[in-house]
Design a protein around this motif. Sequence first.
Motif, PDB file in Angstrom:
ATOM      1  N   TRP A 294      -9.296  44.578 -50.135  1.00 50.78           N
ATOM      2  CA  TRP A 294      -8.750  43.333 -50.928  1.00 50.78           C
ATOM      3  C   TRP A 294      -9.757  43.647 -52.304  1.00 50.78           C
ATOM      4  O   TRP A 294     -10.752  44.402 -52.381  1.00 50.78           O
ATOM      5  CB  TRP A 294      -8.801  42.143 -50.487  1.00 50.78           C
ATOM      6  CG  TRP A 294      -8.176  41.932 -49.137  1.00 50.78           C
ATOM      7  CD1 TRP A 294      -8.507  42.281 -47.836  1.00 50.78           C
ATOM      8  CD2 TRP A 294      -6.802  41.592 -49.372  1.00 50.78           C
ATOM      9  NE1 TRP A 294      -7.331  42.140 -47.153  1.00 50.78           N
ATOM     10  CE2 TRP A 294      -6.309  41.748 -47.833  1.00 50.78           C
ATOM     11  CE3 TRP A 294      -5.891  41.192 -50.268  1.00 50.78           C
ATOM     12  CZ2 TRP A 294      -4.982  41.137 -47.604  1.00 50.78           C
ATOM     13  CZ3 TRP A 294      -4.567  40.469 -49.683  1.00 50.78           C
ATOM     14  CH2 TRP A 294      -4.121  40.671 -48.533  1.00 50.78           C
ATOM     15  N   GLU A 295      -9.440  42.879 -53.420  1.00 52.06           N
ATOM     16  CA  GLU A 295     -10.067  42.854 -54.724  1.00 52.06           C
ATOM     17  C   GLU A 295     -11.645  42.723 -54.512  1.00 52.06           C
ATOM     18  O   GLU A 295     -12.430  43.417 -54.907  1.00 52.06           O
ATOM     19  CB  GLU A 295      -9.776  41.962 -55.741  1.00 52.06           C
ATOM     20  CG  GLU A 295     -10.509  42.290 -56.982  1.00 52.06           C
ATOM     21  CD  GLU A 295      -9.974  41.262 -58.021  1.00 52.06           C
ATOM     22  OE1 GLU A 295      -8.925  40.468 -57.782  1.00 52.06           O
ATOM     23  OE2 GLU A 295     -10.610  41.297 -59.045  1.00 52.06           O
ATOM     24  N   GLY A 296     -12.029  41.653 -53.733  1.00 56.55           N
ATOM     25  CA  GLY A 296     -13.205  41.136 -53.497  1.00 56.55           C
ATOM     26  C   GLY A 296     -14.181  42.163 -52.483  1.00 56.55           C
ATOM     27  O   GLY A 296     -15.444  42.068 -52.348  1.00 56.55           O
ATOM     28  N   SER A 297     -13.201  42.998 -51.780  1.00 54.41           N
ATOM     29  CA  SER A 297     -13.895  43.886 -50.832  1.00 54.41           C
ATOM     30  C   SER A 297     -14.491  44.970 -51.336  1.00 54.41           C
ATOM     31  O   SER A 297     -15.250  45.875 -50.790  1.00 54.41           O
ATOM     32  CB  SER A 297     -13.192  44.079 -49.579  1.00 54.41           C
ATOM     33  OG  SER A 297     -12.029  44.940 -49.751  1.00 54.41           O
ATOM     34  N   VAL A 298     -14.082  45.491 -52.579  1.00 55.53           N
ATOM     35  CA  VAL A 298     -14.327  46.706 -53.265  1.00 55.53           C
ATOM     36  C   VAL A 298     -15.570  46.646 -54.323  1.00 55.53           C
ATOM     37  O   VAL A 298     -15.528  45.735 -55.190  1.00 55.53           O
ATOM     38  CB  VAL A 298     -13.101  47.251 -53.914  1.00 55.53           C
ATOM     39  CG1 VAL A 298     -13.474  48.516 -54.819  1.00 55.53           C
ATOM     40  CG2 VAL A 298     -11.911  47.334 -52.852  1.00 55.53           C
ATOM     41  N   LYS A 299     -16.586  47.663 -54.074  1.00 52.20           N
ATOM     42  CA  LYS A 299     -17.687  47.429 -55.049  1.00 52.20           C
ATOM     43  C   LYS A 299     -17.127  48.562 -56.352  1.00 52.20           C
ATOM     44  O   LYS A 299     -16.782  49.480 -56.119  1.00 52.20           O
ATOM     45  CB  LYS A 299     -18.839  48.441 -54.394  1.00 52.20           C
ATOM     46  CG  LYS A 299     -20.102  48.251 -55.123  1.00 52.20           C
ATOM     47  CD  LYS A 299     -21.184  49.115 -54.297  1.00 52.20           C
ATOM     48  CE  LYS A 299     -22.415  49.383 -55.070  1.00 52.20           C
ATOM     49  NZ  LYS A 299     -23.400  50.146 -54.638  1.00 52.20           N
ATOM     50  N   ILE A 300     -17.227  47.644 -57.295  1.00 52.16           N
ATOM     51  CA  ILE A 300     -17.004  48.308 -58.778  1.00 52.16           C
ATOM     52  C   ILE A 300     -18.365  49.122 -59.235  1.00 52.16           C
ATOM     53  O   ILE A 300     -19.357  48.391 -59.282  1.00 52.16           O
ATOM     54  CB  ILE A 300     -16.631  47.297 -59.864  1.00 52.16           C
ATOM     55  CG1 ILE A 300     -15.060  46.885 -59.344  1.00 52.16           C
ATOM     56  CG2 ILE A 300     -16.368  48.072 -61.009  1.00 52.16           C
ATOM     57  CD1 ILE A 300     -14.285  46.044 -60.344  1.00 52.16           C
ATOM     58  N   GLU A 301     -18.134  50.299 -59.363  1.00 51.34           N
ATOM     59  CA  GLU A 301     -19.325  51.118 -59.974  1.00 51.34           C
ATOM     60  C   GLU A 301     -19.772  50.690 -61.414  1.00 51.34           C
ATOM     61  O   GLU A 301     -18.861  50.328 -62.226  1.00 51.34           O
ATOM     62  CB  GLU A 301     -18.872  52.696 -60.089  1.00 51.34           C
ATOM     63  CG  GLU A 301     -20.023  53.419 -60.654  1.00 51.34           C
ATOM     64  CD  GLU A 301     -18.971  54.959 -60.779  1.00 51.34           C
ATOM     65  OE1 GLU A 301     -17.988  54.975 -60.587  1.00 51.34           O
ATOM     66  OE2 GLU A 301     -19.868  55.834 -61.649  1.00 51.34           O
ATOM     67  N   ILE A 302     -21.068  50.425 -61.507  1.00 50.12           N
ATOM     68  CA  ILE A 302     -21.585  49.762 -62.733  1.00 50.12           C
ATOM     69  C   ILE A 302     -22.364  51.106 -63.296  1.00 50.12           C
ATOM     70  O   ILE A 302     -23.211  51.552 -62.576  1.00 50.12           O
ATOM     71  CB  ILE A 302     -22.622  48.651 -62.494  1.00 50.12           C
ATOM     72  CG1 ILE A 302     -21.793  47.344 -61.734  1.00 50.12           C
ATOM     73  CG2 ILE A 302     -23.151  48.271 -63.902  1.00 50.12           C
ATOM     74  CD1 ILE A 302     -20.660  46.915 -62.578  1.00 50.12           C
ATOM     75  N   ARG A 303     -22.020  51.461 -64.420  1.00 50.60           N
ATOM     76  CA  ARG A 303     -22.745  52.440 -64.916  1.00 50.60           C
ATOM     77  C   ARG A 303     -23.973  52.308 -66.013  1.00 50.60           C
ATOM     78  O   ARG A 303     -23.912  50.997 -66.122  1.00 50.60           O
ATOM     79  CB  ARG A 303     -21.862  53.576 -65.506  1.00 50.60           C
ATOM     80  CG  ARG A 303     -20.448  53.876 -64.484  1.00 50.60           C
ATOM     81  CD  ARG A 303     -19.963  55.121 -65.047  1.00 50.60           C
ATOM     82  NE  ARG A 303     -20.412  56.393 -65.376  1.00 50.60           N
ATOM     83  CZ  ARG A 303     -21.048  57.362 -64.775  1.00 50.60           C
ATOM     84  NH1 ARG A 303     -20.707  57.359 -63.398  1.00 50.60           N
ATOM     85  NH2 ARG A 303     -21.604  58.467 -65.031  1.00 50.60           N
ATOM     86  N   SER A 304     -24.633  53.292 -66.355  1.00 47.49           N
ATOM     87  CA  SER A 304     -25.807  53.057 -67.263  1.00 47.49           C
ATOM     88  C   SER A 304     -25.382  52.080 -68.614  1.00 47.49           C
ATOM     89  O   SER A 304     -24.455  52.606 -69.476  1.00 47.49           O
ATOM     90  CB  SER A 304     -26.471  54.490 -67.638  1.00 47.49           C
ATOM     91  OG  SER A 304     -27.166  54.304 -68.618  1.00 47.49           O
ATOM     92  N   PRO A 305     -26.359  51.352 -69.080  1.00 46.16           N
ATOM     93  CA  PRO A 305     -26.017  50.813 -70.387  1.00 46.16           C
ATOM     94  C   PRO A 305     -26.075  51.580 -71.391  1.00 46.16           C
ATOM     95  O   PRO A 305     -25.462  51.612 -72.607  1.00 46.16           O
ATOM     96  CB  PRO A 305     -27.206  49.684 -70.427  1.00 46.16           C
ATOM     97  CG  PRO A 305     -27.936  49.639 -69.165  1.00 46.16           C
ATOM     98  CD  PRO A 305     -27.514  50.953 -68.080  1.00 46.16           C
ATOM     99  N   ASP A 306     -26.698  52.853 -71.295  1.00 47.15           N
ATOM    100  CA  ASP A 306     -27.026  53.648 -72.428  1.00 47.15           C
ATOM    101  C   ASP A 306     -25.640  54.527 -72.929  1.00 47.15           C
ATOM    102  O   ASP A 306     -25.574  54.735 -73.861  1.00 47.15           O
ATOM    103  CB  ASP A 306     -27.830  54.812 -72.210  1.00 47.15           C
ATOM    104  CG  ASP A 306     -29.253  54.332 -72.233  1.00 47.15           C
ATOM    105  OD1 ASP A 306     -29.522  53.291 -72.877  1.00 47.15           O
ATOM    106  OD2 ASP A 306     -30.311  54.951 -71.612  1.00 47.15           O
ATOM    107  N   GLU A 307     -24.630  54.246 -71.913  1.00 45.63           N
ATOM    108  CA  GLU A 307     -23.260  54.817 -72.421  1.00 45.63           C
ATOM    109  C   GLU A 307     -22.744  54.032 -73.239  1.00 45.63           C
ATOM    110  O   GLU A 307     -22.026  54.464 -74.114  1.00 45.63           O
ATOM    111  CB  GLU A 307     -22.275  54.761 -71.085  1.00 45.63           C
ATOM    112  CG  GLU A 307     -22.568  55.717 -69.908  1.00 45.63           C
ATOM    113  CD  GLU A 307     -21.461  55.774 -68.980  1.00 45.63           C
ATOM    114  OE1 GLU A 307     -20.533  54.973 -68.908  1.00 45.63           O
ATOM    115  OE2 GLU A 307     -21.767  56.411 -67.939  1.00 45.63           O
ATOM    116  N   LEU A 308     -23.123  52.880 -73.643  1.00 42.26           N
ATOM    117  CA  LEU A 308     -22.658  51.802 -74.734  1.00 42.26           C
ATOM    118  C   LEU A 308     -23.885  51.915 -76.016  1.00 42.26           C
ATOM    119  O   LEU A 308     -23.248  51.978 -77.104  1.00 42.26           O
ATOM    120  CB  LEU A 308     -22.426  50.545 -74.255  1.00 42.26           C
ATOM    121  CG  LEU A 308     -21.062  50.387 -73.770  1.00 42.26           C
ATOM    122  CD1 LEU A 308     -20.887  50.147 -72.132  1.00 42.26           C
ATOM    123  CD2 LEU A 308     -20.114  49.235 -74.591  1.00 42.26           C
TER     124      LEU A 308
END
Length: 339
Positions: free
Chosen positions: A276-290
């Motif tokens: 479900w939406e809440g069960s999935v880990k969203i990958e957080i990438r490096s701040p330096d990409e921005l």
Amino acid sequence: MRTIDWNKESNSVVLVDQTLLPKEYRIIECKTLSSLCDAIKSLRIRGAPALGAAGGFGIALAAFLSEAKNLEIMINDLEAVGNALKSTRPTAANLGWGVNRVLGAVSDAPDVQGARDIALQEAMDIAEEDVATNKLIGEHGAKLLKDGDTVLTHCNAGRLACVDWGTALGVVRSAIAEGKDIKVIACETRPQNQGSRITTWELMQDKIPVTLIADSMAGWAMHEGLVDSVLVGADRITQDVIFNKIGTYTHSILAKEHNIPFYVAAPISTFDFDGWEGSVKIEIRSPDELRFFGSEQLAPKDVEVLNPAFDATPMENVTAVITEKGVFYPPFLLDEVLV
Ligand code: MRU
């Protein structure tokens, strides 16, 4: 060559380095697991179906590199490698699917050498099936596109996100192969620019008409009547949402507001039947990409940044999901897709 493959001479994984596109088309060779994990983390190989193949080839590579004297030890080692591979990019369902499929096949091996052969054969099968699957997705999806349509896409769900052909862009390729005149609007896809760097490049290689826009121009393009449908891929499909590249959710809302069909093209291996939406880990990438673009500084070096790689589009914003088994119109039960 295909996006990812196995080199039988050196028993290594070979892949197109997508971080260099469009400036350079270079094939790199991963002879160690750390180089393959690094290639996945740094997006040299990316896109859900290509990651499925990378997961499978990763286990095959581990089997070839293993010095285990007996099968039990080897299988334990391969499971640890599988966990390491899965942790490189946690959101795309296909990576874990590819790893698990090869681990499952190896569990029936008679001995260590047999395990190597089985692992490689299974990984090769995953790669081969991916191409056939994408052709079927293309065939089903092409029926949804009319001659003269312009399709807006986000990120890269093309041949470079897969072993070959592509999911969303595979639908475009199939429609064109049927003789339809189809044009593509590619969104830039900040911060990694898969749209401007990879989608435009691969479509131009095939002489498919493509126009690049910044992500912030999508609403304007729809308002101007320039878009007949939105067509994207997916990294994970759960009962309630579609996880795909950050920005996809925004396109889905814009499409709904403008009464434009919003299509998702993905293989069954992208479905997460328990999630479900809440069960999935969203990958957080490096701040330096921005903060940076390459070596170019774009923002104060210490500015706070949010950089999720994916977002979740609710199923109610989705007109249809195009799979190798046909086209499904929400609300549908994931079980129906499996039949
Ligand atoms: O971070 P990426 O480039 O791996 O993200 C890829 C996407 O979001 C694609 O749209 C998705 O994997 C579908 S690819 C057929």
